[in-house]
Design an enzyme around this catalytic site. Structure first.
Site, PDB file in Angstrom:
ATOM      1  N   SER A 173       0.847  -1.189   0.000  1.00  0.00           N
ATOM      2  CA  SER A 173       0.000   0.000   0.000  1.00  0.00           C
ATOM      3  C   SER A 173       0.883   1.239   0.000  1.00  0.00           C
ATOM      4  O   SER A 173       1.839   1.328   0.778  1.00  0.00           O
ATOM      5  CB  SER A 173      -0.898   0.025   1.235  1.00  0.00           C
ATOM      6  N   GLY A 295      -7.801  -3.278 -12.508  1.00  0.00           N
ATOM      7  CA  GLY A 295      -8.509  -2.886 -13.720  1.00  0.00           C
ATOM      8  C   GLY A 295      -9.385  -3.941 -14.348  1.00  0.00           C
ATOM      9  O   GLY A 295      -9.795  -3.785 -15.500  1.00  0.00           O
TER      10      GLY A 295
END
EC number: 1.3.5.2
Length: 362
Positions: A173, A295
Site C-alpha cells: 500500500s 482494472g
C-alpha cells in the site's frame, strides 16, 4: 456496456461522497437488499490453486470488506472467493477525510485511506461466527505507528489462523509511510522468514497448512521484481498477488482529481498491473500461483489477466462503476469465452499471452 438500471443506480450513489457510498453498499449487503447471483456451476472454471479448490477464478479484492462485515454476502454475488482487510493488530482511523476520489471519465479511483480498520479482534469475531465455510482470505498489514511492523504481520498469522483459508501479506500500500520499503530484498527476506515460520508453527499445531500470498506494488523496477521473485522462490512462498494500486498518473483524462495523493486503481491500472504480472510470471516460472488484480472490468479483461500469467483474478474498483452484478457478469462471460476458445478448462489459457504482456512498455 452499463444498462439503464445500473446507470440510474450509479447516478444515485454518485450523489454521495465515495466513502459514504461505500458504507451504504456495505449496509445494503448486510440487509439482504442486494439480490444473490444465480450462477450455474461451470466445472471448466474450477481449479486447485495453492492447495485450495476455487469454484471460479474471480475474487473480491481486499479493501472493500475491510472489517469482515459481509464476506458471505459477497460470495453470493458470484465471486469464487473474497479477501477481507487489510486488518492491523490495533484499530486505526487511517488518514483524514476526504480520502477517496472518483475519476469518472477514467473509471478509476484514487484512495489514501491508510489501512483504516477496526483491528484484529473485531474482524476475527465476525469470521469466527460464520458457518458457511466459504473461500475467505485474510489480508494482513501493520499499524502506522508500529515499532515492529514485521511483528504485526506475525500477529495477523497467529490471530486469524483458525478462520482464514489463505493469508495475504500486504506490503505494497502506498498510503502507509515506509511500508513499501518491506519490498526491498533484505527487509523482504526477514519478513517472509518470520511470517512463514509463524505459519509453519501454527500449521504443525493445527494440522492444516494455510497458504500465504504476498501482495506487491506495480511501481517496481526490474531489479525490484528480480529481488521479489528470488525471495519468493527461496522462501517457498505460496503465491503472489499482482498488484496493488499505483502512484503513476500517466494517461488520465481527469487531471483535476489526478492531483490527489494516494494509490490509483480501476481501469487506468489494467495495463501496468498486467504487464508487471506477466514479468513476474516469467521470473517465477510456471508453478508459483499468482492472483492478478488491477482494472478487471469484464470477462475479457479477467481472461487477459489469465493469459498474462494469472491463476486467479480479483476486482474491486470497477464494481464502483459497474455495480454488484459485475461479478456474475464476469463469471458468466468467462464461460462464454471458454465456449468460443473451445477450451476444456480455463487453465489451458493461462500464459498464452505472457510474452506479449511482459514486453509491454508501461
Amino acid at each position: 456496456m452499463i444498462d439503464p438500471f445500473k446507470r440510474l443506480a450509479r447516478k444515485g450513489l454518485f450523489l454521495f461522497d465515495p466513502e459514504t457510498a461505500h458504507g451504504m453498499s456495505i449496509a445494503a449487503l448486510k440487509s439482504g437488499l442486494v439480490p444473490a447471483c444465480q450462477l450455474t456451476p461451470d466445472p471448466r472454471l474450477r481449479q486447485t490453486v495453492a492447495g485450495l479448490t476455487f469454484e471460479n477464478p474471480l475474487g473480491m479484492a481486499a479493501g472493500y470488506d475491510k472489517n469482515a462485515e459481509v464476506p458471505e454476502a459477497l460470495l453470493k454475488l458470484g465471486f469464487g472467493f473474497t479477501e477481507i482487510g487489510t486488518v492491523t493488530p490495533k484499530p486505526q482511523s487511517g488518514n483524514p477525510r476526504p480520502r477517496i476520489f472518483r475519476l469518472v471519465e477514467d473509471e478509476g479511483v484514487i484512495n489514501r485511506l491508510g489501512f483504516n480498520n477496526e483491528g484484529h479482534d473485531a474482524a476475527f469475531g465476525r469470521l469466527a461466527a460464520l458457518r458457511g465455510g466459504g473461500m475467505i482470505g485474510v489480508n494482513i498489514g501493520a499499524n502506522k505507528d508500529s515499532e515492529d511492523r514485521i511483528a504485526d504481520y506475525v500477529a495477523g498469522i497467529r490471530r486469524f489462523y483458525s478462520v482464514a483459508r489463505y493469508f495475504t501479506a500486504n506490503i505494497s500500500s502506498p498510503n502507509t509511510p515506509g511500508l513499501r520499503d518491506l519490498q526491498g530484498r533484505e527487509s523482504l527476506a526477514v519478513l517472509l522468514s518470520a511470517v512463514l515460520a509463524a505459519r509453519d508453527e501454527m500449521g504443525a499445531a493445527s494440522g492444516r497448512k494455510i497458504p500465504v500470498f504476498l501482495k506487491i506494488a506495480p511501481d517496481l523496477t526490474e531489479e525490484g521484481m528480480d529481488d521479489i521473485a528470488a525471495e519468493a522462490l527461496s522462501h517457498a512462498l505460496d503465491g503472489l498477488i499482482v498488484s496493488n494500486t499505483t502512484l503513476s498518473r500517466d494517461g488520465l483524462k481527469d487531471q483535476r482529481q489526478a492531483k490527489e495523493t494516494g494509490g490509483l486503481s480501476g481501469v487506468p491500472l489494467f495495463e501496468k498491473s498486467t504487464a508487471v504480472l506477466a514479468r513476474m510470471r516469467k521470473r517465477v516460472g510456471p508453478d508459483l500461483p499468482i492472483i492478478g488484480v488491477g482494472g478487471v472490468s469484464s470477462a475479457e479483461t479477467a481472461l487477459e489477466k489469465i493469459r498474462a500469467g494469472a491463476d486467479l483474478v480479483q476486482l474491486y474498483s470497477c464494481m464502483v462503476y459497474e455495480g454488484p452484478g459485475l461479478a456474475g457478469d464476469v463469471v458468466r462471460g468467462l464461460s462464454k469465452l471458454l465456449d468460443r476458445e473451445k477450451a476444456a478448462s480455463i487453465r489451458e489459457l493461462r500464459d498464452t499471452r505472457v510474452d506479449y504482456w511482459a514486453a509491454r512498455k508501461v
